[in-house]
Write an enzyme that holds these catalytic residues in place. Structure first.
Site, PDB file in Angstrom:
ATOM      1  N   ASP A  87       1.094  -1.363   0.116  1.00 45.79           N
ATOM      2  CA  ASP A  87      -0.026  -0.098  -0.027  1.00 45.79           C
ATOM      3  C   ASP A  87       1.023   1.295  -0.190  1.00 45.79           C
ATOM      4  O   ASP A  87       2.103   1.027   0.437  1.00 45.79           O
ATOM      5  CB  ASP A  87      -1.007   0.070   1.109  1.00 45.79           C
ATOM      6  CG  ASP A  87      -0.265   0.201   2.565  1.00 45.79           C
ATOM      7  OD1 ASP A  87       0.665  -0.422   2.649  1.00 45.79           O
ATOM      8  OD2 ASP A  87      -0.715   0.825   3.401  1.00 45.79           O
ATOM      9  N   GLU A 152      -0.127  -0.775   5.995  1.00 42.10           N
ATOM     10  CA  GLU A 152       1.019  -0.193   6.842  1.00 42.10           C
ATOM     11  C   GLU A 152       0.763   1.258   6.934  1.00 42.10           C
ATOM     12  O   GLU A 152       1.015   1.668   8.061  1.00 42.10           O
ATOM     13  CB  GLU A 152       2.638  -0.464   6.048  1.00 42.10           C
ATOM     14  CG  GLU A 152       3.704  -0.231   7.101  1.00 42.10           C
ATOM     15  CD  GLU A 152       4.233   1.148   7.234  1.00 42.10           C
ATOM     16  OE1 GLU A 152       4.987   1.321   7.827  1.00 42.10           O
ATOM     17  OE2 GLU A 152       3.501   2.007   6.357  1.00 42.10           O
TER      18      GLU A 152
END
Ligand code: BES
Ligand code: ZN
Length: 455
Positions: A87, A152
């Site tokens: 991500d 994250e």
């Protein structure tokens, strides 16, 4: 290793186009309109592992999926868990990008795109190195488990739960993460410490609507005034955080560490130039590297209240919101800080104002031991890949999952950063130096060799 090195050298072009493919997927985890893109990036990563014939699972979560893959165990060699994230941060402000954030573009040997360094490019180095072993030797010299998440950048809330529920499956001897930076261009590093974080949003509510500041100013508490007063009371002019008990658990920097930091070739002037400031500022009594890496800090990250348009508007705003965070060092406990913060803000809140404190990500800082055979193997691997021995450094940023690995799996992490501190992480024009991308792949391939020889 010759055959492997030759294979890596002759596949550089393909590695770059595969990286570009992944960078084209706008996997912004914070933005729900990108949900399908985040899933697409997870599948892209899973496909890489499928092609390598690893055992792969794309694990759905309440948020974004986790990609888990593993190679077969190797008798007499350690098991290594590679963590990374697919991500990325939102690309805003878009108008500041020279080339669009999701159209990877190469300029001066760097690839520009959101996620280039954080963390798609760095994470991919370990995938490509494993692939190279499988393509050239038919198998890896040790067991690798990959844990690549999609949350994250929004606090890894679901990953913690997954790790807690899958301790056996994730069992390993050491974790490897490339999501940090080199000390400087041409000077690779092993990072042995990260700061933790405690992030909050303070919401203040005053009158039930915006009021005329002439008619009502002086009669009621102004939420914007209250916000700045309350937030500024948390730090003093010497850069010391003013919160009861805040420094109680802080592990002081050792004399040896301070000496080692002072020996690093840190060019303060070049640092100032790079970020466009005329001077540096922070806690009195500590050097810049000490303040960035080994001391806790407090920073307001965003303020919202009142009139934001052109010209003046004489208004007493009904609400005010501030986002702020503390970066923490070992052994500070984010929960303890939240309790102290709530109590202090309640004391500071003026009459007539309702206060709400929302808690976002929290994670502990970590320092990992340097006297392990894993660190020695990493030192050698980096020298093989970069042609220079790494220095040891700490970082000011946070990867909260590193302390989770310590607590739940009982293992330490090797933080091997291939990035540079001017890669524009979380900023417009994020980049990764392609030569470092390839050096990272080579270091990683050699790391599997050196770690495989242990045990
Ligand atoms: N790659 C960074 C961590 C990092 C930043 C390491 C700077 C070294 C130097 C990571 O993706 C990140 O940005 N982490 C967040 C954590 C937060 C969202 C809980 C951070 O540090 O702000
Ligand atoms: Zn990252």
């Amino acid at each position: 290793m010759n055959q492997l090195d030759e294979y890596l050298a002759s596949n550089k072009q393909r590695y770059e186009s595969e990286l570009a493919e992944l960078l084209r997927i706008p996997s912004v985890s914070a933005d729900s309109t990108h949900r399908a893109d985040v899933a697409k990036a997870a599948e892209w990563v899973a496909d890489q592992f499928r092609r390598m014939k690893l055992e792969v699972e794309v694990v759905p979560t309440a948020g974004h999926p986790i990609v888990v893959a593993e190679s077969p165990p190797v008798e007499g060699a350690p098991t290594v868990l590679v963590y990374g994230h697919y991500d990325v941060q939102p690309p805003d402000p878009l108008e500041k990008w020279i080339s669009p954030p999701f159209e990877p573009t190469v300029r001066d040997g760097n690839i520009y795109a959101r996620g280039a360094t954080d963390d798609k490019g760095q994470m991919l180095t370990h995938v490509k190195s494993a692939e190279a072993w499988i393509e050239t030797a038919g198998k890896l010299p040790l067991q690798l488990k990959f844990l690549i998440e999609g949350e994250e950048e929004v606090g890894s809330a679901n990953l913690d739960k997954f790790i807690a529920a899958n301790k056996q499956r994730l069992a390993c001897d050491v974790v490897v993460i490339s999501d940090t930076s080199q000390f400087a261009a041409g000077q690779p590093a092993i990072t042995y410490g990260l700061r933790g974080i405690a992030y909050y949003e303070l919401r203040l509510k005053g009158p039930d609507r915006d009021l005329h500041s002439g008619t009502f100013g002086g009669a009621v508490a102004n939420p914007a005034n209250a916000l700045v007063t309350m937030l500024s009371a948390l730090i003093d002019a010497s850069g010391t955080v003013d919160l009861p008990g805040f420094y109680e658990d802080v592990e002081p920097l050792t004399a040896r560490e301070r000496e080692a930091f002072a020996k690093l070739p840190f060019d303060e002037k070049a640092f100032m130039e790079k970020i466009g400031v005329s001077d540096l500022y922070g806690e009195v009594g500590y050097s810049t590297l000490e303040r960035r890496w080994g001391r806790p800090t407090y920073d307001i990250c965003g303020l919202t209240s009142g009139y934001q348009g052109e010209g003046a508007k004489t208004v007493l705003p009904a609400t005010a919101t501030g986002k702020f965070s503390f970066r923490l060092v070992p052994e500070q406990d984010p929960k303890k800080i939240t309790a102290a913060l709530k109590a202090r803000l309640t004391e500071l809140c003026p009459p007539g104002i309702e206060m709400e404190l929302a808690e976002f990500h929290g994670g502990r800082g970590i320092v990992v031991p340097l006297d392990s055979p894993y660190v020695a193997a990493a030192e050698q691997a980096i020298e093989d890949g970069f042609g220079t021995r790494p220095v040891f450094m700490r970082e000011g940023g946070s990867i909260p999952i590193v302390s989770t690995f310590r607590e739940l799996l009982g293992v330490d992490t090797l933080l091997l950063g291939w990035g540079l501190d001017d890669d524009n992480t979380h900023s417009p024009n994020e980049k990764l130096c392609l030569a470092d991308f390839h050096r990272g792949i080579k270091s990683s391939a050699h790391l599997w060799q050196h770690l495989g020889e242990l045990k």
